[in-house]
Enzyme design. Structure first.
Site, mmCIF file in Angstrom:
data_model
loop_
_atom_site.group_PDB
_atom_site.id
_atom_site.type_symbol
_atom_site.label_atom_id
_atom_site.label_comp_id
_atom_site.label_asym_id
_atom_site.label_seq_id
_atom_site.Cartn_x
_atom_site.Cartn_y
_atom_site.Cartn_z
ATOM 1 N N SER A 58 0.597 -1.181 0.148
ATOM 2 C CA SER A 58 -0.027 -0.054 0.001
ATOM 3 C C SER A 58 0.818 1.129 0.047
ATOM 4 O O SER A 58 0.581 2.294 -0.736
ATOM 5 C CB SER A 58 -0.935 -0.043 1.291
ATOM 6 O OG SER A 58 -0.215 0.010 2.628
ATOM 7 N N CYS A 88 -6.861 -6.362 -0.282
ATOM 8 C CA CYS A 88 -5.798 -6.344 0.508
ATOM 9 C C CYS A 88 -5.023 -4.730 0.510
ATOM 10 O O CYS A 88 -5.718 -3.905 0.940
ATOM 11 C CB CYS A 88 -4.497 -7.115 -0.182
ATOM 12 S SG CYS A 88 -3.427 -7.714 1.101
ATOM 13 N N ILE A 145 -2.875 -12.602 2.858
ATOM 14 C CA ILE A 145 -1.489 -12.449 2.728
ATOM 15 C C ILE A 145 -1.106 -11.181 3.462
ATOM 16 O O ILE A 145 -1.199 -10.158 2.581
ATOM 17 C CB ILE A 145 -0.935 -12.644 1.272
ATOM 18 C CG1 ILE A 145 -1.371 -13.925 0.598
ATOM 19 C CG2 ILE A 145 0.608 -12.532 1.305
ATOM 20 C CD1 ILE A 145 -1.101 -14.018 -0.731
ATOM 21 N N HIS A 189 -7.695 -11.819 -1.024
ATOM 22 C CA HIS A 189 -7.246 -12.049 -2.423
ATOM 23 C C HIS A 189 -8.272 -12.531 -3.302
ATOM 24 O O HIS A 189 -7.927 -13.873 -3.539
ATOM 25 C CB HIS A 189 -5.785 -12.363 -2.813
ATOM 26 C CG HIS A 189 -4.735 -11.266 -2.025
ATOM 27 N ND1 HIS A 189 -3.938 -10.299 -2.892
ATOM 28 C CD2 HIS A 189 -4.333 -11.321 -0.859
ATOM 29 C CE1 HIS A 189 -3.130 -9.700 -2.387
ATOM 30 N NE2 HIS A 189 -3.229 -10.300 -0.925
ATOM 31 N N GLU A 191 -8.547 -12.617 -6.418
ATOM 32 C CA GLU A 191 -8.198 -12.975 -7.637
ATOM 33 C C GLU A 191 -7.420 -14.143 -7.725
ATOM 34 O O GLU A 191 -7.032 -14.839 -8.725
ATOM 35 C CB GLU A 191 -7.044 -11.658 -8.053
ATOM 36 C CG GLU A 191 -5.835 -11.527 -7.495
ATOM 37 C CD GLU A 191 -5.885 -10.929 -6.023
ATOM 38 O OE1 GLU A 191 -4.694 -10.607 -5.536
ATOM 39 O OE2 GLU A 191 -6.858 -10.527 -5.650
#
Length: 211
Positions: A58, A88, A145, A189, A191
């Site tokens: 981030s 995330c 994660i 996540h 994805e």
């Protein structure tokens, strides 16, 4: 010319392509019939009907948004109602306030919530957690994660999934997926899980704006 990941007909969804899980999000969106544009410039942002802010780091994404002169245009697009999904690191960036951020770290706002950065970091670097996806009450397996979670949120924020506190200092449960208007954020996540419901929700928001 913008980098178009696929030319299939469908809603045009941008994936912020400064750092993080860009290709993974693009693959899911493509499988759902979207046309995906990698967004690194204002001209690319202006093409899209929705935007994904991927997982990654981030603080790095924050710095790159400013370096690429995208921070203010993305904030303006969110304020104008552009549907956005942040996963995330993207959840951290969509928060109004951060706990555990570094000095000078900025967010895009979009969701009136406080997010704890790296909330899972002390306990586990990566974990597969069984959740209840509240929109339909079904099970969802989510991959975390070094993930954040939501510490607090305003009354208008809809909680889509929660996890129980994971150490002796954590009480009760924490929201790990939320929606506020056209903004969706997940601590996990979606994805990489093989479960496309989060991305489909984003596309449903786009469709609702076109009706």
């Amino acid at each position: 010319m913008s980098e178009v990941i696929t030319t299939e007909a469908g809603p045009i969804v941008g994936v912020l392509a400064l750092q993080g899980d860009v290709r993974e999000h693009a693959a899911v969106l493509t499988a759902l019939g979207a046309t995906v544009v990698a967004v690194r410039r204002l001209s690319e942002l202006e093409q899209v009907q929705a935007l994904v802010i991927p997982g990654g780091e981030s603080t790095t994404i924050d710095k790159l948004l400013r370096a690429f002169d995208l921070r203010d245009p993305v904030i303006a697009a969110i304020d104008a109602g552009l549907p956005v999904l942040g996963s995330c690191a993207g959840m951290v960036l969509l928060a109004r306030d951060i706990v555990g951020g570094i000095e000078g770290q900025q967010t895009l706002g979009g969701i009136p919530m406080t997010v704890r950065r790296n909330a899972f970091g002390r306990q586990v670097d990566s974990a597969e957690v069984a959740l209840t996806w509240e929109p339909d009450g079904s099970d969802m397996h989510a991959t975390f994660i070094r993930a954040p979670w939501v510490e607090a949120y305003d009354a208008g924020v809809e909680v889509l999934a929660t996890v129980a506190g994971r150490d002796e200092d954590a009480q009760g449960s924490h929201a790990v997926a939320v929606r506020y208007g056209n903004c969706i954020a997940t601590a996990f996540h979606p994805e990489i899980s093989g479960d496309h419901r989060v991305h489909q929700l984003l596309l449903d928001v786009v469709a609702s704006r076109r009706d």
